[in-house]
Design an enzyme around this catalytic site. Structure first.
Site, PDB file in Angstrom:
ATOM      1  N   SER A  50       0.845  -1.205   0.000  1.00  0.00           N
ATOM      2  CA  SER A  50       0.000   0.000   0.000  1.00  0.00           C
ATOM      3  C   SER A  50       0.869   1.240   0.000  1.00  0.00           C
ATOM      4  O   SER A  50       1.997   1.211   0.502  1.00  0.00           O
ATOM      5  CB  SER A  50      -0.872  -0.027   1.252  1.00  0.00           C
ATOM      6  OG  SER A  50      -1.432   1.228   1.481  1.00  0.00           O
ATOM      7  N   TYR A 101      -1.789  -1.051  10.409  1.00  0.00           N
ATOM      8  CA  TYR A 101      -1.912  -1.315   8.962  1.00  0.00           C
ATOM      9  C   TYR A 101      -0.684  -0.785   8.217  1.00  0.00           C
ATOM     10  O   TYR A 101      -0.045  -1.499   7.450  1.00  0.00           O
ATOM     11  CB  TYR A 101      -3.195  -0.654   8.438  1.00  0.00           C
ATOM     12  CG  TYR A 101      -3.452  -0.885   6.973  1.00  0.00           C
ATOM     13  CD1 TYR A 101      -4.015  -2.076   6.519  1.00  0.00           C
ATOM     14  CD2 TYR A 101      -3.128   0.095   6.028  1.00  0.00           C
ATOM     15  CE1 TYR A 101      -4.246  -2.292   5.166  1.00  0.00           C
ATOM     16  CE2 TYR A 101      -3.360  -0.114   4.672  1.00  0.00           C
ATOM     17  CZ  TYR A 101      -3.919  -1.303   4.254  1.00  0.00           C
ATOM     18  OH  TYR A 101      -4.143  -1.502   2.907  1.00  0.00           O
TER      19      TYR A 101
END
Ligand SMILES: NC(=O)C1=CN([C@@H]2O[C@H](COP(=O)(O)OP(=O)(O)OC[C@H]3O[C@@H](n4cnc5c(N)ncnc54)[C@H](OP(=O)(O)O)[C@@H]3O)[C@@H](O)[C@H]2O)C=CC1
Ligand SMILES: CC(C)CCC[C@@H](C)[C@H]1CC[C@H]2C3=CC[C@H]4[C@H](C)C(=O)CC[C@]4(C)[C@H]3CC[C@]12C
Length: 313
Positions: free
Chosen positions: A152, A174
């Site tokens: 990401s 995350y």
């Protein structure tokens, strides 16, 4: 489906924790490609015993794996700091925040059944154990084998710490897990390229999926859609659909791995007029940190294998 459009001869094996979902996906794929070879296998990547079991099953079913897409990921209990976005607008950082979510998102993590932080375990460690257990199918083949990790643009060094690599203490689990993914891929290349295994990381961009629907409600995303189409003229990583988000995954499928750069992340992009393309961007990774982290993963792997020795061949 996009991979089958590239090469209808591949055998696709869908690994999913939910049997109904994988069967439904298989049926959808077969409806579009009736002659395709599509199989399914059940695995919960957040459960180490399940990962070891599925690796054993895959070793029985296949002699080699050409591509492994490591895509599963979670972002539990997300919280958006809208004040930070407002501050970003005033300080000229809004576009950066809208594409990386830097300083905008926090999550609350918890321990899973294996006593690991859930986000680390699901987003990285389960995949890592799977890859290591599949080494015999991935290394030493006639053709190189490929790992393609869905990372990401939210991966950030400042969210990651070697002393707390599972991110038990912070609120950006995350971001930390995706940075850890980038580090892992870099080291896997160093260790395994000679044996014919190559690893790449991609970012699909901002995609409407169950993950984003857990951040804001579906109706709000639908209302925001015209604004996001406008933002796309400036932020090309607003791919918005899973089809567009898969651009980098499909592009990598067609590349010779020897020509790829291990220190680059491949970003799916969509132009303001809707044209898909891939943008390689250099990653902000320190190779020494990557090596130290890899050693920690190996230590944790050793503990895991000792604990579940009954599940090994
Ligand atoms: N959406 C976005 O904007 C972005 C997403 N990503 C990454 O893309 C990847 C796909 O996410 P996305 O499609 O958006 O989100 P989804 O939540 O729609 O998809 C996540 C997938 O991971 C699976 N999964 C989650 N936990 C496990 C587990 N323990 N075992 C097996 N499978 C599991 C889910 O299965 P199930 O259906 O059973 O829940 C689901 O299929 C993730 O790695 C995410 O971090 C990266 C950048 C941006
Ligand atoms: C006008 C709208 C776009 C306002 C929406 C505000 C926020 C809810 C979103 C703004 C930026 C978004 C994100 C950016 C990066 C994504 C990252 C690449 C990822 O891996 C998962 C999702 C993101 C964090 C995403 C989440 C929503 C935003 C914070």
């Amino acid at each position: 489906r996009r991979l089958l459009e590239e090469d209808g001869r591949i055998h696709l094996c869908i690994a999913c924790r939910n049997v109904q979902k994988s069967e439904a996906t298989r049926n959808l794929i077969l409806a579009a490609h009736p002659a395709a070879q599509v199989s399914t296998v059940e695995v919960d990547l957040g459960n180490l015993a399940a990962v070891l079991r599925v690796a054993r099953e895959l070793r029985c079913r296949f002699q080699r794996l050409d591509f492994v897409y490591l895509n599963a990921g979670i972002m539990p209990n997300p919280h958006v700091n809208f004040k930070a976005l407002w501050h970003g607008l005033l300080t000229g950082k809004l576009l950066h925040m809208l594409t990386t979510a830097e300083g905008v998102m926090t999550q609350t993590d918890r321990l899973n059944g294996d006593g690991l932080q859930e986000v680390f375990a699901t987003n990285l460690f389960g995949h890592f154990i799977l890859v290591r257990q599949l080494e015999s199918l991935l290394c030493g083949n006639e053709k190189p084998s490929r790992l393609i990790w869905t990372s990401s643009s939210n991966a950030r060094e400042s969210a990651f710490s070697l002393s707390d690599y599972q991110h038990a203490k912070g609120q950006e689990s995350y971001s930390s897990s995706k940075y850890a993914t980038d580090l892992t891929s870099v080291v896997l290349n160093r260790k395994f390229n000679e044996q014919g295994l190559y690893s790449s990381v991609v970012c699909p961009g901002l995609v409407m999926s169950n993950m984003t629907y857990g951040i804001l409600p579906v109706f709000l995303w639908k209302l925001l859609m015209p604004i996001m189409w406008l933002i796309r003229f400036f932020a090309k990583t607003y791919t918005l659909t899973p089809y567009n988000g898969a651009e980098a995954h499909v592009w990598l499928f067609k590349q010779k791995p020897e020509y790829l750069d291990a220190l680059v992340k491949y970003h799916s992009c969509t132009s303001g007029l809707g044209k898909n393309y891939v943008e390689p961007r250099r990653m902000d990774v320190d190779e020494e940190t990557a090596e130290e982290f890899y050693q920690k993963l190996l230590e944790l792997e050793k503990q895991t294998l000792e604990r579940y020795s009954d599940l090994l061949d």
